[in-house]
Design a protein around this motif. Sequence first.
Motif, PDB file in Angstrom:
ATOM      1  N   ASP A 165      86.577  62.690   1.394  1.00  0.00           N
ATOM      2  CA  ASP A 165      85.278  62.573   0.719  1.00  0.00           C
ATOM      3  C   ASP A 165      84.124  62.325   1.686  1.00  0.00           C
ATOM      4  OD1 ASP A 165      86.399  62.897  -1.840  1.00  0.00           O
ATOM      5  OD2 ASP A 165      86.744  60.731  -2.049  1.00  0.00           O
ATOM      6  N   TYR A 166      84.418  61.873   2.895  1.00  0.00           N
ATOM      7  CA  TYR A 166      83.367  61.439   3.824  1.00  0.00           C
ATOM      8  C   TYR A 166      83.402  62.128   5.189  1.00  0.00           C
ATOM      9  CZ  TYR A 166      83.319  57.785   0.336  1.00  0.00           C
ATOM     10  OH  TYR A 166      83.266  57.117  -0.861  1.00  0.00           O
ATOM     11  N   VAL A 167      84.554  62.588   5.617  1.00  0.00           N
ATOM     12  CA  VAL A 167      84.705  63.164   6.953  1.00  0.00           C
ATOM     13  C   VAL A 167      84.706  64.682   6.843  1.00  0.00           C
ATOM     14  CG1 VAL A 167      86.133  63.228   9.021  1.00  0.00           C
ATOM     15  CG2 VAL A 167      86.069  61.141   7.628  1.00  0.00           C
TER      16      VAL A 167
ATOM     17  N   ASN B  92      78.801  62.088  14.789  1.00  0.00           N
ATOM     18  CA  ASN B  92      79.954  62.763  14.191  1.00  0.00           C
ATOM     19  C   ASN B  92      81.145  61.818  14.015  1.00  0.00           C
ATOM     20  OD1 ASN B  92      80.719  62.507  16.861  1.00  0.00           O
ATOM     21  ND2 ASN B  92      81.710  64.498  16.938  1.00  0.00           N
ATOM     22  N   VAL B  93      80.862  60.514  13.917  1.00  0.00           N
ATOM     23  CA  VAL B  93      81.917  59.512  13.715  1.00  0.00           C
ATOM     24  C   VAL B  93      81.712  58.822  12.371  1.00  0.00           C
ATOM     25  CG1 VAL B  93      82.926  57.349  14.561  1.00  0.00           C
ATOM     26  CG2 VAL B  93      82.184  59.098  16.185  1.00  0.00           C
ATOM     27  N   VAL B  94      82.763  58.766  11.597  1.00  0.00           N
ATOM     28  CA  VAL B  94      82.765  58.018  10.341  1.00  0.00           C
ATOM     29  C   VAL B  94      83.674  56.817  10.543  1.00  0.00           C
ATOM     30  CG1 VAL B  94      83.342  58.050   7.888  1.00  0.00           C
ATOM     31  CG2 VAL B  94      82.335  60.082   8.965  1.00  0.00           C
ATOM     32  N   ALA B  95      83.140  55.637  10.261  1.00  0.00           N
ATOM     33  CA  ALA B  95      83.914  54.402  10.410  1.00  0.00           C
ATOM     34  C   ALA B  95      84.194  53.816   9.034  1.00  0.00           C
ATOM     35  CB  ALA B  95      83.159  53.395  11.269  1.00  0.00           C
TER      36      ALA B  95
ATOM     37  N   ALA C 289      73.309  49.208  10.489  1.00  0.00           N
ATOM     38  CA  ALA C 289      72.174  50.116  10.263  1.00  0.00           C
ATOM     39  C   ALA C 289      71.139  49.971  11.373  1.00  0.00           C
ATOM     40  CB  ALA C 289      71.550  49.855   8.904  1.00  0.00           C
ATOM     41  N   LEU C 290      70.933  48.748  11.819  1.00  0.00           N
ATOM     42  CA  LEU C 290      69.983  48.527  12.915  1.00  0.00           C
ATOM     43  C   LEU C 290      70.482  49.111  14.237  1.00  0.00           C
ATOM     44  CD1 LEU C 290      68.901  44.860  12.092  1.00  0.00           C
ATOM     45  CD2 LEU C 290      67.526  46.955  11.868  1.00  0.00           C
ATOM     46  N   ARG C 291      71.744  49.467  14.283  1.00  0.00           N
ATOM     47  CA  ARG C 291      72.338  50.080  15.472  1.00  0.00           C
ATOM     48  C   ARG C 291      72.601  51.573  15.278  1.00  0.00           C
ATOM     49  NH1 ARG C 291      72.172  45.282  15.275  1.00  0.00           N
ATOM     50  NH2 ARG C 291      72.296  43.893  17.044  1.00  0.00           N
ATOM     51  N   GLY C 292      71.959  52.150  14.265  1.00  0.00           N
ATOM     52  CA  GLY C 292      72.018  53.596  14.083  1.00  0.00           C
ATOM     53  C   GLY C 292      73.065  54.112  13.119  1.00  0.00           C
ATOM     54  N   TRP C 293      73.770  53.236  12.445  1.00  0.00           N
ATOM     55  CA  TRP C 293      74.768  53.667  11.481  1.00  0.00           C
ATOM     56  C   TRP C 293      74.117  53.883  10.113  1.00  0.00           C
ATOM     57  CZ3 TRP C 293      79.849  54.699  12.620  1.00  0.00           C
ATOM     58  CH2 TRP C 293      80.299  54.305  13.877  1.00  0.00           C
ATOM     59  N   ARG C 294      74.602  54.877   9.399  1.00  0.00           N
ATOM     60  CA  ARG C 294      74.103  55.173   8.055  1.00  0.00           C
ATOM     61  C   ARG C 294      75.219  54.888   7.049  1.00  0.00           C
ATOM     62  NH1 ARG C 294      74.125  60.064   5.143  1.00  0.00           N
ATOM     63  NH2 ARG C 294      74.940  61.118   6.972  1.00  0.00           N
ATOM     64  N   THR C 295      74.875  54.221   5.977  1.00  0.00           N
ATOM     65  CA  THR C 295      75.856  53.871   4.950  1.00  0.00           C
ATOM     66  C   THR C 295      76.194  55.081   4.098  1.00  0.00           C
ATOM     67  OG1 THR C 295      74.940  51.634   4.849  1.00  0.00           O
ATOM     68  CG2 THR C 295      76.336  52.325   3.018  1.00  0.00           C
ATOM     69  N   LEU C 296      77.479  55.366   3.990  1.00  0.00           N
ATOM     70  CA  LEU C 296      77.951  56.432   3.105  1.00  0.00           C
ATOM     71  C   LEU C 296      78.470  55.855   1.793  1.00  0.00           C
ATOM     72  CD1 LEU C 296      79.911  58.686   5.628  1.00  0.00           C
ATOM     73  CD2 LEU C 296      77.529  58.884   4.885  1.00  0.00           C
TER      74      LEU C 296
ATOM     75  N   ARG D 149      87.573  56.538  12.172  1.00  0.00           N
ATOM     76  CA  ARG D 149      88.316  55.413  12.719  1.00  0.00           C
ATOM     77  C   ARG D 149      88.226  54.229  11.759  1.00  0.00           C
ATOM     78  NH1 ARG D 149      83.586  54.488  17.150  1.00  0.00           N
ATOM     79  NH2 ARG D 149      82.500  52.837  16.024  1.00  0.00           N
ATOM     80  N   ILE D 150      89.046  53.239  12.028  1.00  0.00           N
ATOM     81  CA  ILE D 150      89.054  51.993  11.274  1.00  0.00           C
ATOM     82  C   ILE D 150      88.452  50.918  12.171  1.00  0.00           C
ATOM     83  CG2 ILE D 150      90.447  50.310  10.007  1.00  0.00           C
ATOM     84  CD1 ILE D 150      90.627  53.257   8.959  1.00  0.00           C
TER      85      ILE D 150
END
Length: 121
Positions: free
Chosen positions: A91-93, A53-56, A27-34, A100-101
């Motif tokens: 559900d997320y992408v 536009n990337v879901v990990a 989160a501190l690096r710009g990722w948002r929890t889905l 990606r994994i």
Amino acid sequence: MKRTAATRRQAEQRGRKGERFAQIWLALRGWRTLAKRVRNPRGKVDLVMRRGNVVAFIEVKWRRDAEQLDHAIDMYRLRRVAAAAEACAHDYVMPGEDYRIDVMLVAPGQIPRHIVNAWQP
């Protein structure tokens, strides 16, 4: 070595702590929890995170010391995470997005290691 219910519970608590740490780190690096701890018949994904536009789909491995992290993830575990991610990706992408994994390796007193795109079939 046989694990007792108490040791399994302690391992579960440490794992959840590692997941929370990885989530905050990302989160501190710009990722948002889905989502967290997504389970389906094909497996489990610890974290689902989005940045741009990337879901990990992220597998988090916590170990007591950094040396153990080198052996924390293997192809069997990655294959299970990939199968679980594939089962719930819809559900997320969104159309046009990439997914990606990834793997996060976490140990006390260490900077987490983020392995980007750890699974490529």
